[in-house]
Each structure stands twice: as structure tokens, then as C-alpha cells.
Design a protein around this motif. Sequence first.
Motif, PDB file in Angstrom:
ATOM      1  N   ILE A  60     -20.994  59.279 -34.378  1.00  0.00           N
ATOM      2  CA  ILE A  60     -21.419  58.238 -33.244  1.00  0.00           C
ATOM      3  C   ILE A  60     -21.957  57.497 -34.056  1.00  0.00           C
ATOM      4  O   ILE A  60     -22.846  58.075 -35.418  1.00  0.00           O
ATOM      5  N   ILE A  61     -22.640  56.477 -34.065  1.00  0.00           N
ATOM      6  CA  ILE A  61     -22.873  54.885 -34.969  1.00  0.00           C
ATOM      7  C   ILE A  61     -24.551  54.650 -34.024  1.00  0.00           C
ATOM      8  O   ILE A  61     -24.473  54.974 -32.236  1.00  0.00           O
ATOM      9  N   ARG A  62     -25.366  54.945 -34.323  1.00  0.00           N
ATOM     10  CA  ARG A  62     -26.407  54.798 -33.534  1.00  0.00           C
ATOM     11  C   ARG A  62     -27.303  53.352 -33.856  1.00  0.00           C
ATOM     12  O   ARG A  62     -27.558  53.024 -34.822  1.00  0.00           O
ATOM     13  N   PHE A  63     -28.199  52.715 -32.525  1.00  0.00           N
ATOM     14  CA  PHE A  63     -28.459  51.497 -32.387  1.00  0.00           C
ATOM     15  C   PHE A  63     -29.964  51.643 -31.952  1.00  0.00           C
ATOM     16  O   PHE A  63     -29.856  52.045 -30.775  1.00  0.00           O
ATOM     17  N   VAL A  64     -31.158  51.579 -32.927  1.00  0.00           N
ATOM     18  CA  VAL A  64     -32.337  52.037 -32.718  1.00  0.00           C
ATOM     19  C   VAL A  64     -32.855  50.557 -33.913  1.00  0.00           C
ATOM     20  O   VAL A  64     -33.406  50.769 -34.187  1.00  0.00           O
ATOM     21  N   PRO A  65     -32.682  49.333 -33.459  1.00  0.00           N
ATOM     22  CA  PRO A  65     -32.961  48.125 -33.945  1.00  0.00           C
ATOM     23  C   PRO A  65     -34.816  48.194 -33.741  1.00  0.00           C
ATOM     24  O   PRO A  65     -35.559  48.508 -32.561  1.00  0.00           O
ATOM     25  N   PRO A  66     -35.659  46.961 -34.695  1.00  0.00           N
ATOM     26  CA  PRO A  66     -36.592  46.789 -34.769  1.00  0.00           C
ATOM     27  C   PRO A  66     -37.278  46.249 -32.996  1.00  0.00           C
ATOM     28  O   PRO A  66     -35.683  45.505 -32.664  1.00  0.00           O
ATOM     29  N   LEU A  67     -37.860  46.141 -31.969  1.00  0.00           N
ATOM     30  CA  LEU A  67     -37.926  46.261 -31.213  1.00  0.00           C
ATOM     31  C   LEU A  67     -38.025  44.349 -30.580  1.00  0.00           C
ATOM     32  O   LEU A  67     -37.454  44.073 -29.750  1.00  0.00           O
ATOM     33  N   VAL A  68     -38.019  43.867 -31.893  1.00  0.00           N
ATOM     34  CA  VAL A  68     -38.143  42.626 -31.679  1.00  0.00           C
ATOM     35  C   VAL A  68     -37.105  41.675 -31.673  1.00  0.00           C
ATOM     36  O   VAL A  68     -37.265  40.613 -31.726  1.00  0.00           O
ATOM     37  N   ILE A  69     -35.753  42.514 -32.161  1.00  0.00           N
ATOM     38  CA  ILE A  69     -34.692  40.979 -32.082  1.00  0.00           C
ATOM     39  C   ILE A  69     -34.542  40.715 -31.172  1.00  0.00           C
ATOM     40  O   ILE A  69     -34.829  40.745 -29.915  1.00  0.00           O
ATOM     41  N   GLU A  70     -33.869  39.591 -31.443  1.00  0.00           N
ATOM     42  CA  GLU A  70     -33.661  39.032 -30.427  1.00  0.00           C
ATOM     43  C   GLU A  70     -31.865  38.634 -29.750  1.00  0.00           C
ATOM     44  O   GLU A  70     -31.316  38.875 -31.006  1.00  0.00           O
ATOM     45  N   LYS A  71     -31.464  37.477 -29.725  1.00  0.00           N
ATOM     46  CA  LYS A  71     -29.832  37.929 -28.758  1.00  0.00           C
ATOM     47  C   LYS A  71     -29.090  37.401 -30.202  1.00  0.00           C
ATOM     48  O   LYS A  71     -28.300  37.758 -29.854  1.00  0.00           O
ATOM     49  N   THR A  72     -29.091  36.229 -31.262  1.00  0.00           N
ATOM     50  CA  THR A  72     -28.708  35.506 -32.296  1.00  0.00           C
ATOM     51  C   THR A  72     -28.438  36.936 -33.156  1.00  0.00           C
ATOM     52  O   THR A  72     -27.521  37.592 -33.824  1.00  0.00           O
ATOM     53  N   ASP A  73     -29.710  37.993 -33.151  1.00  0.00           N
ATOM     54  CA  ASP A  73     -29.967  38.969 -34.056  1.00  0.00           C
ATOM     55  C   ASP A  73     -27.889  39.866 -33.407  1.00  0.00           C
ATOM     56  O   ASP A  73     -27.398  40.458 -34.281  1.00  0.00           O
ATOM     57  N   VAL A  74     -28.159  40.632 -32.623  1.00  0.00           N
ATOM     58  CA  VAL A  74     -27.187  41.290 -31.395  1.00  0.00           C
ATOM     59  C   VAL A  74     -25.870  40.601 -31.965  1.00  0.00           C
ATOM     60  O   VAL A  74     -24.864  41.147 -32.975  1.00  0.00           O
ATOM     61  N   ASP A  75     -25.522  38.706 -31.959  1.00  0.00           N
ATOM     62  CA  ASP A  75     -24.448  38.850 -32.032  1.00  0.00           C
ATOM     63  C   ASP A  75     -24.074  38.915 -34.062  1.00  0.00           C
ATOM     64  O   ASP A  75     -23.110  38.879 -33.312  1.00  0.00           O
ATOM     65  N   GLU A  76     -25.037  38.454 -34.148  1.00  0.00           N
ATOM     66  CA  GLU A  76     -24.735  38.798 -35.516  1.00  0.00           C
ATOM     67  C   GLU A  76     -24.390  39.848 -36.310  1.00  0.00           C
ATOM     68  O   GLU A  76     -23.398  40.180 -36.979  1.00  0.00           O
ATOM     69  N   MET A  77     -25.642  41.320 -35.706  1.00  0.00           N
ATOM     70  CA  MET A  77     -24.831  42.475 -35.419  1.00  0.00           C
ATOM     71  C   MET A  77     -23.127  42.492 -35.562  1.00  0.00           C
ATOM     72  O   MET A  77     -22.378  43.651 -36.200  1.00  0.00           O
ATOM     73  N   ILE A  78     -23.464  42.351 -34.522  1.00  0.00           N
ATOM     74  CA  ILE A  78     -21.452  42.818 -33.552  1.00  0.00           C
ATOM     75  C   ILE A  78     -20.467  42.048 -34.299  1.00  0.00           C
ATOM     76  O   ILE A  78     -19.332  42.513 -34.543  1.00  0.00           O
ATOM     77  N   LYS A  79     -20.689  40.957 -34.527  1.00  0.00           N
ATOM     78  CA  LYS A  79     -19.840  40.148 -35.792  1.00  0.00           C
ATOM     79  C   LYS A  79     -19.235  41.155 -36.997  1.00  0.00           C
ATOM     80  O   LYS A  79     -18.557  41.284 -37.402  1.00  0.00           O
ATOM     81  N   ARG A  80     -20.588  41.562 -37.343  1.00  0.00           N
ATOM     82  CA  ARG A  80     -20.740  42.315 -38.811  1.00  0.00           C
ATOM     83  C   ARG A  80     -20.206  44.243 -38.522  1.00  0.00           C
ATOM     84  O   ARG A  80     -19.285  43.741 -39.683  1.00  0.00           O
ATOM     85  N   LEU A  81     -20.170  44.387 -37.260  1.00  0.00           N
ATOM     86  CA  LEU A  81     -20.054  45.807 -37.022  1.00  0.00           C
ATOM     87  C   LEU A  81     -17.976  44.981 -36.974  1.00  0.00           C
ATOM     88  O   LEU A  81     -17.574  46.194 -37.135  1.00  0.00           O
ATOM     89  N   LYS A  82     -17.958  43.966 -36.000  1.00  0.00           N
ATOM     90  CA  LYS A  82     -16.803  44.027 -35.824  1.00  0.00           C
ATOM     91  C   LYS A  82     -15.630  43.723 -37.349  1.00  0.00           C
ATOM     92  O   LYS A  82     -14.760  44.404 -36.869  1.00  0.00           O
ATOM     93  N   ALA A  83     -16.086  43.719 -37.921  1.00  0.00           N
ATOM     94  CA  ALA A  83     -15.414  43.040 -39.656  1.00  0.00           C
ATOM     95  C   ALA A  83     -15.252  44.470 -39.721  1.00  0.00           C
ATOM     96  O   ALA A  83     -14.115  44.761 -40.698  1.00  0.00           O
ATOM     97  N   ALA A  84     -16.390  45.678 -40.324  1.00  0.00           N
ATOM     98  CA  ALA A  84     -16.428  46.263 -40.625  1.00  0.00           C
ATOM     99  C   ALA A  84     -15.362  47.698 -40.131  1.00  0.00           C
ATOM    100  O   ALA A  84     -15.137  48.430 -40.611  1.00  0.00           O
ATOM    101  N   ILE A  85     -15.376  47.453 -38.507  1.00  0.00           N
ATOM    102  CA  ILE A  85     -14.498  48.589 -37.642  1.00  0.00           C
ATOM    103  C   ILE A  85     -12.851  47.878 -38.511  1.00  0.00           C
ATOM    104  O   ILE A  85     -12.350  49.149 -38.233  1.00  0.00           O
ATOM    105  N   GLU A  86     -12.305  46.626 -38.282  1.00  0.00           N
ATOM    106  CA  GLU A  86     -11.277  46.086 -38.198  1.00  0.00           C
ATOM    107  C   GLU A  86     -11.021  46.356 -39.929  1.00  0.00           C
ATOM    108  O   GLU A  86      -9.898  46.955 -40.638  1.00  0.00           O
TER     109      GLU A  86
END
Length: 399
Positions: free
Chosen positions: A369-395
Motif C-alpha cells: 500500500i502506498i500512503r498519501f498523507v501530504p501537508p494539509l496545505v497542498i493545492e490542486k497543482t501539487d496533486v496534479d504534479e504528484m499524479i504525473k510523477r506517480l504515473k511515471a514511477a508506476i510505468e
Amino acid sequence: MEKQHYIDRAEQTFYKVYNRFPVVFDHGKGVCLYDTDGQEYLDFGAGIAVMGLGYSCEELKETMKEQVDKLCHTSNLFYNVPSVEAGEKLLKASGMEKVFFTNSGAEAIEGLLKIAKRYAFNKGMAPDYEIIAMKHSFHGRTLGALSVTGNDHYQEPFAPLVPGIRFATFNDLESVKAVWSEKTCAVMMETIQGEGGIYPATKEFLTGVRNLCDEHDALLLLDEIQCGMGRSGYMFAWQGYDVIPDGMSVAKALGNGVPVGAFLAQGKAASAIVPGDHGTTYGGNPFVCAAASKVLDIFEEKKLVEHVREIGEYLWNRLDELVLQYDCVKEHRGKGLIQGLEFAGAVAPVVSNALLEQKLVLISAGSNIIRFVPPLVIEKTDVDEMIKRLKAAIEQVGK
Ligand SMILES: *Cc1c(COP(=O)(O)O)cnc(C)c1O
């Protein structure tokens, strides 16, 4: 080279209890960490759900610096102003009646266990009373906290532990009833299991356990160390249920990096403890309480709980896409900004390594299990950037 030098020295110096990633962090800002080579990492682990306000929060730093100049410690033989303020704010946020400040999460759990034991003792129960805890729970590494941590691997080398602990299955009310007896004096559990794989309690389960406790005059003790402090979209996760615990623990994000925890109680659990029952040298000192007090102020000023709900939903939708997109991503669980993705097989550590190459910090919970417990102050752009990098890692690891 400098980095390897520090890593080698660390390995020679410390007890080998951690398998650390080969990164030496130097400083942080907002939702980013920087290593000694100056590389920037997006951090969705927040130092294990600690850095709710992110790194290097200016307002908090100011308060901490001022308090360092004034007074750091006096002992609990005297009163101090920051602890009164932090204590009152915690009671207000939780609706509890009494609070005791600790230095860590595990110590807050120790306090709850002592409340349970003291409550049973006060009632005149024989000392073979029992506490029910949950399988796959995590409550900390001290011997008492370890006793209620439902993980054989952690417990076995340190047996015998605190006697009288019975384990039930989380979210299975029948299993609680099955281990319940006239000796039961309390039930201890996380409102959302963290280390165990991000499992929120179901409403039926929490309500059912509350009812059982009421029927048998036992205490419901909720561990909010990881899921508390706004992370679930409520200040404390249990506030999202129609249930009030008798006692609760908090730590991790309370000090935003300053080591401070607390246990709180209301009603009969609040009056169970008498003078001389408990104590601590550092706990609740002016320095840590000035930090906790300011953290609680900032939560209100920034309306962080509302923010968590909004951004948590966004994170939820973006992570859901991955379940559809990749065969290796099996399941998605959680609430607010405490979410988990379950992978097929034990690939989480492999993904974690690939994530570091992508300059993304994400921590695992268990082997898959990968856990997502980021700083509570994240913004949508941080989520988008995270998803981009996570996808790259999964691939990179292979779908
Ligand atoms: C981290 C954690 C603890 C232990 O806290 P420490 O500060 O490491 O002692 C206890 N319970 C839960 C749910 C946790 O996540």
C-alpha cells in the motif's frame, strides 16, 4: 560524495532499526524538501503525517523563535502560559474535558491505557480485566502501546507484554462481541487505521462498538494520532461519525515537527485519574505548547479543515483514475488527506524507490500500500504534479 559520507557515518552510528532511503534532507519549504545535493522533492508523506502546515511555516517559526528567547522549559512543578492556551484550544477543538501533554504518540497511548486500567480499578474490577484492541492496528513502540498493536511481527520478540489484551477484527462487530467478556474495561482503536493500510472505521462498526461500551460500562478510546488534526476532513476523524469517545490520543501534526502529543478524555474517563497517577518531565513545556497553540490558531485562520475536504476530494478523484488505468493498482481507500492505494503484490517498496527517482516522496503502509498523507496545505497543482510523477514511477516499475 558528501551525501554518501553522511549515510556511511549514520549507518556506523545508529542502531540498525530502519531501512532508510538513500537521501539526506537538508531543508524544506511549503510542500517541498531539498536534499544536501540541492535536489527538490515534492513531499506527500509530510514526515509521516506530521507536517500538516508544510515546511518552514513563517508564522509558526516566528512563534517558536519568540518562545525560545523567552522560556523553553520549567517542569510541571509550575504553571506556564503556553500550555494553558494550547490545552484550552485542544479541549475546544475536541469537546473533551481534560488533557495531558506528552512527548510522543506512544506516550499518549500509554496515558489512555492507564486511564482504562485506573477506571477498571476504581470500579473495583479484579486486576485480570481486559482491553480489546484491533488486528493490524498500530499504536506505537513502547511496551504498553506495543501490547495493543495487533502485529505479531512487532510483538513477538518482546513478549510477554501487558496482559489481558484481546484482539478483534477492525470493522467486524461480531468479532468484538466474540472476545467481549465481563472482564472487558475498554476498547482501543484507530478511527482510521494508518500503518495497517488506511482503513477508515465504518459508521456501523464505530457506532456498534460505542453501544457495546455503553451497555457494559467500558471506555471507548480512539487513537487519532495519524488521522486527527484535520487530516480526515474533520478536526478529529471521530467527529465525522455520530459517536463520541471517552478518551482519545493526538500527536503527529499537533506540533508540526515539534515533538508533542496529548491524551484527552471526557466524562467518567476524565475523572478516573487522580493526583500522583501520572507525570512527565518535558511534557507540555512552554516551548512545545507555544508551537501547538500556534498550530491550532493557524488551523482556524487558514480554515484548514475545509481546505482538506476540498483538496481531499480532488486527490480522491485523481487517484481513482489510477485504479482504472493500471492493472497493478487494486484498490483505493481513505478520507480527506489520508488515502491509500493498494497494489497487486508487494510492489509498494519498488514503487517507492522509483518515486524517489521522480523526486516524489510517498511512503508505504505495509508491503503493498502506498500512503498519501501530504501537508494539509497542498493545492490542486501539487496533486496534479504528484499524479504525473506517480504515473511515471508506476510505468517505470511496469504496469
Ligand atoms: C505514529 C502513530 C503512533 C505512535 O506515535 P509515536 O510518536 O511514533 O510514538 C501511534 N498511533 C498511531 C495511529 C500512529 O500513526
